[in-house]
Scaffold this active site. Structure first.
Site, PDB file in Angstrom:
ATOM      1  N   SER A 166     -44.816   1.898 -41.040  1.00 47.51           N
ATOM      2  CA  SER A 166     -45.695   0.797 -41.384  1.00 47.51           C
ATOM      3  C   SER A 166     -45.433   0.388 -42.823  1.00 47.51           C
ATOM      4  CB  SER A 166     -47.147   1.223 -41.243  1.00 47.51           C
ATOM      5  OG  SER A 166     -47.302   1.835 -39.995  1.00 47.51           O
ATOM      6  N   ASP A 206     -32.752  -1.163 -42.069  1.00 46.31           N
ATOM      7  CA  ASP A 206     -34.100  -1.129 -42.610  1.00 46.31           C
ATOM      8  C   ASP A 206     -34.887  -2.227 -41.918  1.00 46.31           C
ATOM      9  OD1 ASP A 206     -36.343  -0.900 -44.165  1.00 46.31           O
ATOM     10  OD2 ASP A 206     -35.474  -1.923 -45.898  1.00 46.31           O
ATOM     11  N   ASN A 243     -44.310  11.914 -44.058  1.00 52.27           N
ATOM     12  CA  ASN A 243     -44.037  11.552 -45.453  1.00 52.27           C
ATOM     13  C   ASN A 243     -45.283  11.729 -46.333  1.00 52.27           C
ATOM     14  OD1 ASN A 243     -42.520  10.604 -47.604  1.00 52.27           O
ATOM     15  ND2 ASN A 243     -42.845   8.439 -47.112  1.00 52.27           N
ATOM     16  N   LEU A 262     -31.989 -15.688  25.246  1.00 50.51           N
ATOM     17  CA  LEU A 262     -32.944 -14.714  25.792  1.00 50.51           C
ATOM     18  C   LEU A 262     -32.233 -13.646  26.620  1.00 50.51           C
ATOM     19  CD1 LEU A 262     -35.641 -17.254  27.038  1.00 50.51           C
ATOM     20  CD2 LEU A 262     -35.847 -15.696  25.070  1.00 50.51           C
ATOM     21  N   SER A 281     -23.847 -12.162  28.155  1.00 52.12           N
ATOM     22  CA  SER A 281     -22.793 -11.168  28.399  1.00 52.12           C
ATOM     23  C   SER A 281     -21.846 -11.639  29.486  1.00 52.12           C
ATOM     24  CB  SER A 281     -23.414  -9.822  28.814  1.00 52.12           C
ATOM     25  OG  SER A 281     -24.163  -9.311  27.737  1.00 52.12           O
ATOM     26  N   SER A 307     -30.324 -11.652  19.383  1.00 48.19           N
ATOM     27  CA  SER A 307     -30.426 -12.092  17.994  1.00 48.19           C
ATOM     28  C   SER A 307     -31.466 -13.201  17.823  1.00 48.19           C
ATOM     29  CB  SER A 307     -29.061 -12.518  17.438  1.00 48.19           C
ATOM     30  OG  SER A 307     -28.363 -13.349  18.346  1.00 48.19           O
TER      31      SER A 307
END
Lengths: 305, 646
Positions: B43, B121, B176, B480, B486, B553
């Site tokens: 600070s 700094d 400090n 469907l 197929s 799908s």
């Protein structure tokens, strides 16, 4: 793969060199029209040497620009031609035509001399060639206001520096985006100290102007400064005459403005030894920032490099 | 001067004598020094500038003329009365000096026997988070200063959090002004215990506590006689011995971001850059990203001759044995451990501009030597740097720190910031003002698929297709259950086979028994089912095949996903359009009956939706044409589209 315990740490000079190379390559890759400002001094010599390494085996992909005041030491002019030739680079020389016409000189015009030849001259040259990035050899340890300058420092279209409006510089990511007319000053040696510069010159065996080494030279003592009588234009004041002294220079500029030191140092280790044992900082030899502590900052805001 | 003379400072700076006696020996020693970059955080009143001033002063970095200026300035604007105000040594710009506060990042230099130091700094002032983050980004170590009389303050927490956030591994907690609490161990111990508790909370794993006095010089260059109870190192001793990041990075896999391609003539092509991590030697196998191509390092070229090895932190120029594409922004990496490539990430962002973040706006992003467009989403949360609380946020303002998802306009090469600052740290630049508006750190990418590295192959999809004398296709039948997908797909494949085409039929039953047997019929599983089939179909198309797929799908999004995986024109969607009533009436496998009876859950058409294709390449109305007719039209469509090239 080796682990970090066995890794070899790079020395500080290796890291400083690597950083400077990285910076120069970023500029070469991103700027449209870069230039290297070359003042012929020891910092310029280091900067040029690093540039050669950065782009080897290519020559550095930009020209050298010397903003000449016509008042440099004769030995500097000789070194300038040689250095450019050795590097395989184009050398551009700019002398402010207005200053030339008005005969601006350091004896009669004081601060106007520096402003017109250097500050205005630099702006003219950058505008004339349209350079958008210019390398300079300034270091952060030279002076307090430099300590806060970025490595990439922006200048407005009229070359002003705004210390309150600098871009944050993180990691090694430099933002080189700019608007038309704006330019960048780039300081690849920002993190070098004077000792680093000398040590590097020593290690890399870099050619520097002989004036850095002591020799017997004609001198005049004036206002506490030791001036060298470099050519016939030197103006003796009453009672003055050239005296041979063993001197050398710690910085080089216009010879009537540059103070020498008495010295016997004729080798690089001896110069470094003197520098380390000396008790005055490098810039004291320059008449330019004696006036006041914050003078450099003012000059920079006005466009001085 | 009030500071005690440091009797032991000669042990740290004993080279002074060497300078005078044997300059060559001094230079030899100085030449081998390493370098440490650190940041001091505290600070306004924690004595930060005083500490730095002290470090400079003790290492004889202050010249007489500077000292004279300092003494004069101390009397004029100093805060120490007639004493020397060390802080004035480091407070630079005139505007700040008048305010008595530093407002930016300043860099200072000093050296000891072992090392050169660069100190960033940075100010302790409330509103300058951005300065501290900037200073910390290049630091190996942070010194967190605490005033012994104050203990841990909000700022202490904030600075510690920021240092931790930016990934600083070495934290020094310097208590400090110990001289002002009579060097009382109890005061120190309490502060350190408080700090340890806080550090654990925010994930700091280790820190080094040291009791000091910047003003009096205790435990700075040498152990103080005032703190006999302290058995750790003096501050400078610690700074001399911690491992620097660049050295630690040598142990990681090779990464070099390419800055510049060096081409002095047609015979030389070198790639210049600074090695971010790892080591490299001639003969090493490397991979260039994002192309994924591999090559071998041929030479490490420098002006002083070729090197046998280069390590993290060095700027070099590499030449490769094979001619491969590589340009600025690419990364040369260890072939067996390349970094990832992705375009969506979670990141922490520190906002540094007066203008707030605009989610959704496009900014420039610089990461390594890559330069891309990026958009930032609204932050998931913002962090209150004073108490580390996570707050809801729609944007980030100056000095705001938040976690947000970002998306780049093209994939970038990256590593998590924790692993590699060079490939994980980025800045954002406003496209209009050109200002650096933010700093950020990538944590991870959001798309798992991008984790998989693209193996570079010489026989590519074009080569596969050419050998088969056909163009790959994915023919995607959707409809469907019982619509006839197929049946029709089977007939199509027979015809293709008769024409000498290489094909493969993927159908619901055979895939669900193997690859996807772990998936059920929930919406989520259906999505995953199609995604996997899409990937398999894509691989087969890469192999040059004509792939036929027959899956319900039901969702548009997944069909779109598969379409987007393939080159344009290779995906042919065929909607086998059979009304539900017709399909249910056919009920070949008896599934509708079971679904109606409630024995089958999530059955498409019954209790799960079928989204009708909106832009299918073909629609087959099975109430109007036979399977044979349908197959003929489809084969024409598939083969006809390229038959002229054969």
């Amino acid at each position: 793969m080796q682990n970090s315990a066995t890794a070899t740490p790079l020395t500080h000079l290796q890291r400083l060199e690597s950083e400077a190379i990285h910076i120069m390559r970023e500029v070469a890759a991103e700027a449209e029209n870069p230039v290297m400002l070359y003042s012929v001094g020891k910092d310029s010599a280091v900067m040029l040497h690093v540039a050669k390494k950065a782009f080897f085996p290519s020559p550095p992909p930009f020209p050298l620009l010397h903003v000449d005041t016509t008042w440099k030491f004769q030995e500097m002019y000789r070194m300038r031609e040689k250095a450019a030739k050795d590097a395989g680079m184009e050398l551009l020389i700019h002398q402010n035509p207005e200053a030339k016409e008005r005969g601006i000189n350091p004896f009669d015009h004081g601060a106007v001399h520096t402003d017109m030849w250097k500050t205005q001259g630099l702006k003219q040259a950058l505008d004339h060639y349209g350079f958008d990035a210019a390398f300079g050899g300034a270091r952060r340890d030279e002076e307090k206001s430099r300590a806060k300058e970025r490595i990439f420092s922006f200048r407005s279209a009229n070359h002003r520096w705004d210390p309150k409006n600098q871009r944050p510089e993180l990691w090694k990511l430099y933002n080189t985006q700019k608007a038309k007319g704006e330019s960048i000053r780039v300081f690849p040696l920002s993190n070098w100290t004077e000792l680093d510069i000398w040590q590097y010159i020593h290690l890399e065996n870099i050619d520097i102007v002989p004036l850095y080494f002591s020799a017997s030279r004609p001198t005049v003592k004036r206002d506490g400064m030791l001036l060298m009588v470099d050519d016939e234009r030197f103006r003796f004041e009453e009672g003055e005459e050239a005296v041979e002294r063993s001197i050398r220079f710690r910085t080089l500029g216009c010879y009537p403005l540059t103070g020498a030191v008495e010295s016997e140092a004729t080798t690089l280790p001896q110069i470094i030894q003197e520098m380390l044992l000396t008790t005055t900082s490098e810039r004291q030899g320059r008449a330019i920032d004696h006036d006041q502590a914050a003078s450099m900052e003012k000059k920079k805001q006005e466009g001085y490099f | 001067m009030t500071h005690s003379e440091n009797i032991d400072s000669e042990t740290i700076y004993k080279t002074d004598a060497l300078i005078a006696e044997d300059i060559d020996a001094y230079l030899e020693a100085h030449q081998h020094k390493t370098m440490l970059r650190f940041i001091t955080c505290g600070s306004v009143d924690d004595g930060k500038s005083t500490l730095i001033g002290r470090l400079l002063y003790d290492s004889k970095m202050i010249f007489e003329d500077q000292l004279a200026t300092l003494e004069a300035d101390s009397k004029k604007v100093g805060t120490q009365g007639q004493e020397i105000d060390f802080a004035l040594l480091v407070d630079g710009l005139a505007a700040e000096r008048e305010q008595g506060i530093t407002i930016d990042v300043a860099y200072r230099f000093f050296a000891t026997e072992k090392r050169k130091f660069i100190v960033a700094d940075t100010p302790g002032h409330e509103q300058y988070t951005r300065n501290m983050v900037t200073g910390a980004s290049t630091a190996d170590l942070a010194i967190i200063l605490i005033d012994a009389r104050q203990g841990i303050l909000t700022q202490t927490r904030r600075h510690s959090y920021l240092a931790h956030l930016i990934g600083i591994k070495h934290l020094v907690v310097a208590v400090n002004k110990m001289d002002l609490v009579d060097y009382d161990q109890a005061v120190y111990d309490e502060i350190i215990a408080d700090y340890a508790a806080f550090a654990r909370e925010i994930g700091i794993e280790a820190f080094t506590p040291i009791p000091i006095s910047g003003l009096a010089g205790d435990n700075i260059t040498s152990k103080s006689t005032h703190t006999p109870w302290y058995d750790g190192p003096a501050l400078v001793e610690h700074l001399e011995n911690v491992e620097v990041m660049a050295t630690a990075n040598q142990a990681k896999p090779l990464r070099m971001t390419v800055q510049w391609v060096n081409r002095p003539n047609l015979d030389f092509r070198g790639f210049s850059g600074q090695i971010a991590s790892g080591t490299v030697r001639p003969g090493d196998e490397v991979r260039v990203l994002p192309s994924g191509k591999t090559s071998t390092v041929k030479r490490i070229v420098t002006m002083d001759g070729d090197l046998d090895e280069a390590v993290a932190g060095q700027s070099v120029t590499l030449t490769l044995a094979e001619e491969i594409d590589c340009s600025r922004g690419d990364v040369i990496a260890a072939a067996d451990a390349p970094p990832q490539v992705a375009d969506q990430f979670e990141s922490t962002i520190v906002w540094m501009d007066e203008a707030e973040l605009l989610p959704g706006r496009s900014y420039w992003m610089k990461i390594g030597t890559q330069f891309v467009s990026v958009t930032v989403q609204s932050p998931k949360y913002q962090v209150n740097v004073n108490n580390m609380e996570q707050l809801a946020a729609k944007t980030l303002e100056l000095n705001g720190i938040g976690v947000a998802e970002i998306a780049t306009d093209r994939p970038i090469i990256f590593e998590p910031y924790e692993d590699n600052r060079d490939l994980g740290g980025f800045i954002l630049i406003d496209k209009i003002s050109n200002a650096t508006v933010a700093a950020g750190m990538l944590h991870f990418c959001l798309r798992r698929s991008q984790n998989v590295h693209w193996q570079d192959v010489d026989i590519d999809r074009a080569a596969h297709a050419l050998q088969k004398r056909q163009e790959p296709r994915v023919v995607w039948f959707t409809g469907l259950s019982g619509s006839g997908k197929s049946t029709i797909a089977n007939m199509v494949e027979k015809r293709l086979h008769a024409l000498g085409k290489h094909s493969f039929l993927l159908d619901g039953d055979n895939v669900r028994h193997g690859l996807n047997k772990d998936l059920g019929f929930t919406d989520a599983d259906r999505v995953e089912n199609i995604r996997r089939i899409g990937e398999v179909a894509k691989l087969m198309a890469d192999a040059g095949l004509i792939v036929l797929t027959a899956f319900i799908s039901p969702f548009r999004a997944e069909r779109q996903l598969v379409r987007s995986m393939l080159p344009e024109d290779e995906f042919i969607e065929i909607f086998v359009d059979t009304p539900l009533s017709v399909a249910e009436e056919r009920d070949v496998k008896g599934l509708y009956k079971k679904a109606r009876a409630g024995e089958l859950k999530n059955f498409t058409g019954i209790d799960s939706d079928y989204e009708i294709p909106e832009n299918a390449e073909m629609r087959i109305d099975t109430t109007k044409m036979s399977p044979e007719e349908a197959a003929e039209i489809i084969v024409d469509k598939i083969v006809g589209s390229w038959s002229y090239t054969i």
